[in-house]
Design an enzyme around this catalytic site. Structure first.
Site, PDB file in Angstrom:
ATOM      1  N   ARG A  57       0.849  -1.192   0.000  1.00  0.00           N
ATOM      2  CA  ARG A  57       0.000   0.000   0.000  1.00  0.00           C
ATOM      3  C   ARG A  57       0.883   1.239   0.000  1.00  0.00           C
ATOM      4  O   ARG A  57       0.594   2.248  -0.622  1.00  0.00           O
ATOM      5  CB  ARG A  57      -0.953   0.014   1.207  1.00  0.00           C
ATOM      6  CG  ARG A  57      -1.804   1.259   1.204  1.00  0.00           C
ATOM      7  CD  ARG A  57      -2.879   1.383   2.283  1.00  0.00           C
ATOM      8  NE  ARG A  57      -2.892   0.427   3.330  1.00  0.00           N
ATOM      9  CZ  ARG A  57      -2.123   0.486   4.435  1.00  0.00           C
ATOM     10  NH1 ARG A  57      -1.299   1.497   4.646  1.00  0.00           N
ATOM     11  NH2 ARG A  57      -2.202  -0.460   5.334  1.00  0.00           N
ATOM     12  N   TYR A 109     -16.948  17.670 -14.475  1.00  0.00           N
ATOM     13  CA  TYR A 109     -17.262  16.245 -14.625  1.00  0.00           C
ATOM     14  C   TYR A 109     -18.299  15.866 -13.556  1.00  0.00           C
ATOM     15  O   TYR A 109     -18.137  16.227 -12.383  1.00  0.00           O
ATOM     16  CB  TYR A 109     -15.971  15.444 -14.464  1.00  0.00           C
ATOM     17  CG  TYR A 109     -16.200  13.962 -14.415  1.00  0.00           C
ATOM     18  CD1 TYR A 109     -16.624  13.277 -15.540  1.00  0.00           C
ATOM     19  CD2 TYR A 109     -16.007  13.247 -13.239  1.00  0.00           C
ATOM     20  CE1 TYR A 109     -16.841  11.914 -15.500  1.00  0.00           C
ATOM     21  CE2 TYR A 109     -16.229  11.880 -13.184  1.00  0.00           C
ATOM     22  CZ  TYR A 109     -16.648  11.218 -14.317  1.00  0.00           C
ATOM     23  OH  TYR A 109     -16.867   9.878 -14.269  1.00  0.00           O
ATOM     24  N   ASP A 181      -7.929  19.963 -13.138  1.00  0.00           N
ATOM     25  CA  ASP A 181      -8.195  18.635 -13.689  1.00  0.00           C
ATOM     26  C   ASP A 181      -7.807  18.694 -15.171  1.00  0.00           C
ATOM     27  O   ASP A 181      -8.474  19.332 -15.974  1.00  0.00           O
ATOM     28  CB  ASP A 181      -9.687  18.303 -13.513  1.00  0.00           C
ATOM     29  CG  ASP A 181     -10.054  16.913 -14.025  1.00  0.00           C
ATOM     30  OD1 ASP A 181      -9.338  16.395 -14.907  1.00  0.00           O
ATOM     31  OD2 ASP A 181     -11.070  16.350 -13.571  1.00  0.00           O
ATOM     32  N   LYS A 206      -8.553   7.910 -19.000  1.00  0.00           N
ATOM     33  CA  LYS A 206      -8.890   8.498 -20.280  1.00  0.00           C
ATOM     34  C   LYS A 206      -7.653   8.519 -21.198  1.00  0.00           C
ATOM     35  O   LYS A 206      -7.163   7.470 -21.549  1.00  0.00           O
ATOM     36  CB  LYS A 206      -9.502   9.881 -20.062  1.00  0.00           C
ATOM     37  CG  LYS A 206     -10.514   9.937 -18.882  1.00  0.00           C
ATOM     38  CD  LYS A 206     -11.754   9.100 -19.124  1.00  0.00           C
ATOM     39  CE  LYS A 206     -12.627   8.944 -17.876  1.00  0.00           C
ATOM     40  NZ  LYS A 206     -13.015  10.153 -17.178  1.00  0.00           N
TER      41      LYS A 206
HETATM   42  C1  LIG Z   1     -13.539  10.455 -15.871  1.00  0.00           C
HETATM   43  C2  LIG Z   1     -13.202  11.757 -15.278  1.00  0.00           C
HETATM   44  C3  LIG Z   1     -12.925  11.891 -13.903  1.00  0.00           C
HETATM   45  C4  LIG Z   1     -13.053  10.737 -12.932  1.00  0.00           C
HETATM   46  O1  LIG Z   1     -12.114   9.760 -13.173  1.00  0.00           O
HETATM   47  P1  LIG Z   1     -12.313   8.193 -12.875  1.00  0.00           P
HETATM   48  O2  LIG Z   1     -11.026   7.602 -13.305  1.00  0.00           O
HETATM   49  O3  LIG Z   1     -13.498   7.738 -13.639  1.00  0.00           O
HETATM   50  O4  LIG Z   1     -12.550   8.074 -11.389  1.00  0.00           O
HETATM   51  C5  LIG Z   1     -12.566  13.139 -13.443  1.00  0.00           C
HETATM   52  N1  LIG Z   1     -12.475  14.207 -14.270  1.00  0.00           N
HETATM   53  C6  LIG Z   1     -12.743  14.112 -15.581  1.00  0.00           C
HETATM   54  C7  LIG Z   1     -12.627  15.316 -16.434  1.00  0.00           C
HETATM   55  C8  LIG Z   1     -13.116  12.896 -16.131  1.00  0.00           C
HETATM   56  O5  LIG Z   1     -13.398  12.824 -17.431  1.00  0.00           O
END
Ligand SMILES: *Cc1c(COP(=O)(O)O)cnc(C)c1O
Length: 390
Positions: A57, A109, A181, A206
């Site tokens: 961890r 998001y 983000d 992504k």
């Molecule tokens: C998908 C997404 C998230 C969340 O990420 P996960 O890996 O699904 O937990 C946060 N911000 C944006 C812009 C996203 O597209």
């Protein structure tokens, strides 16, 4: 066993860093690829005498390689990996205390909106959601309790652009944190830390992973004390990724530049096709010169990506549904940033967690369709949309 040597890739360009940032070949075997260290613990020679790894961890060599790679490609000093993008967001919010306030962009998001309002509001953290196309408007909302500005740019799914450097200037002047983000842009198109942001967060699910085969999150930053706090939270709360997932993201990163180039090229072609289509009312794509913040996009990004949203003439949900179920190449699915093209309906899918009123107020129509343009042949993608729109 020799220790891993970390290759210093600072003087190389991003394209080279994407391939080499992380570790040298495995010191025990010479394996060129970082092995998947599928272990939960590490043998110690004597109590407390070990090779820097005690319990998985806390540390895992596959994760260390990825964290080093993430730091390098996002132009930061430290990287931290998490089990998902939202687990990374969760860790960042745990820097705050009850009573603290966060100013966040209103076009977030859906899952981020949900963790803020449904989880952290219960712990006494207050959120204000505001449009930030004009960064200067943030200033009047700050109180002495404001501790963080949270932005996403480009935003999801309306592709608004927020001026990162302007937000950073405000955050610095008020001694608060700016979190960006950077999921939509990826480090290939934009590096918020170089524009003054304090923390970058990614859903590596992504573009970083890029193959729709892993859920993963990342934090990258420069400040040593803040890194210590976040590392403490990573270990104490335990939302860590498994080594196999780290390895998949490491592998994905190696082709980020070639994938992003094609995402940008295909995005441009699809955006223009849609804009010229008689049945399409409006296309949201940051590469259009008449996009309201195109100049800022040009200033802070190196390309415009493959994310496009559009609304059909008449704003009819029924017509939108026909397109959503009529494509053959564009698969109807949540998520984005993979090699394959996806089509989605934010109002019922990714942004279902945002109340309708709030969505409409922010300009997210019920009939809005979102595309994640993949790296297939652009003409095939265009033909697919043509037959689906009819
Ligand atoms: C998908 C997404 C998230 C969340 O990420 P996960 O890996 O699904 O937990 C946060 N911000 C944006 C812009 C996203 O597209």
């Amino acid at each position: 066993m020799q220790q891993f040597k970390i290759m210093d890739t600072k003087n190389y360009s991003l394209d080279t860093q994407l391939i080499h940032a992380g570790v040298e070949p495995d010191p025990t075997t010479g394996a060129i690829m970082t092995p998947i260290y599928q272990t939960s613990t590490y043998v110690q020679e004597a109590p407390g005498v070990h090779k820097g790894y005690e319990y998985a961890r806390t540390q895992n060599p596959t994760r260390t390689a990825l964290q080093n790679a993430l730091a390098a490609i996002e132009k930061g000093s430290y990287g931290l990996s998490f089990g998902s993008g939202l687990a990374a967001t969760d860790a960042i919010m745990k820097l705050l205390n009850p009573g603290d306030e966060v100013i966040a962009t209103n076009d977030l998001y859906g899952g981020t909106y949900r963790i803020f309002t449904k989880v952290f509001e219960r712990y006494g953290i207050k959120f204000q959601f505001v449009g930030m196309s004009d960064a200067g408007s943030i200033e009047s909302l700050l109180t002495e309790k404001t501790k963080m500005i949270w932005i996403e740019t480009p935003t999801n799914p309306l592709l608004n652009i927020i001026d990162i450097a302007a937000c950073a200037e405000i955050a610095e002047r008020h001694n608060i944190l700016l979190v960006v983000d950077n999921t939509f842009a990826s480090p290939y198109l934009q590096n918020p830390l170089t524009l003054g942001a304090d923390i970058v967060v990614h859903s590596a699910t992504k573009y970083l992973g890029g193959h729709s085969d892993v859920v993963h999150g990342a934090i990258i930053l420069n400040d040593e004390a803040l890194h210590e706090q976040l590392k403490f939270i990573q270990n104490s709360c335990g939302a860590v990724p498994g080594p196999h997932d780290c390895w998949l993201v490491l592998r994905g990163i190696k082709t980020l530049h070639v994938r992003m180039q094609r995402h940008c090229e295909n995005g441009e072609k699809v955006a223009h096709f849609l804009r010229n289509h008689p049945k399409v009312e409006k296309v949201y794509w940051i590469g259009f010169e008449d996009h309201p913040n195109h100049d800022i996009a040009r200033k802070q990004m190196r390309g415009f990506g493959g994310m496009i949203s559009f609304v059909l003439k008449g704003d009819s949900l029924e017509d939108a549904m026909k397109v959503l179920s009529g494509t053959k190449l564009f698969a109807l699915a949540e998520s984005l940033g993979g090699v394959e093209s996806l089509i989605g309906h934010p109002a019922s899918m990714t942004h279902g967690a945002i109340p309708r009123e709030e969505r409409i107020k922010n300009g997210l129509a019920d009939s809005l369709i979102r595309l994640s343009v993949g790296i297939e042949d652009a003409n095939d993608l265009i033909e697919d949309l043509r037959q689906a729109i009819g």
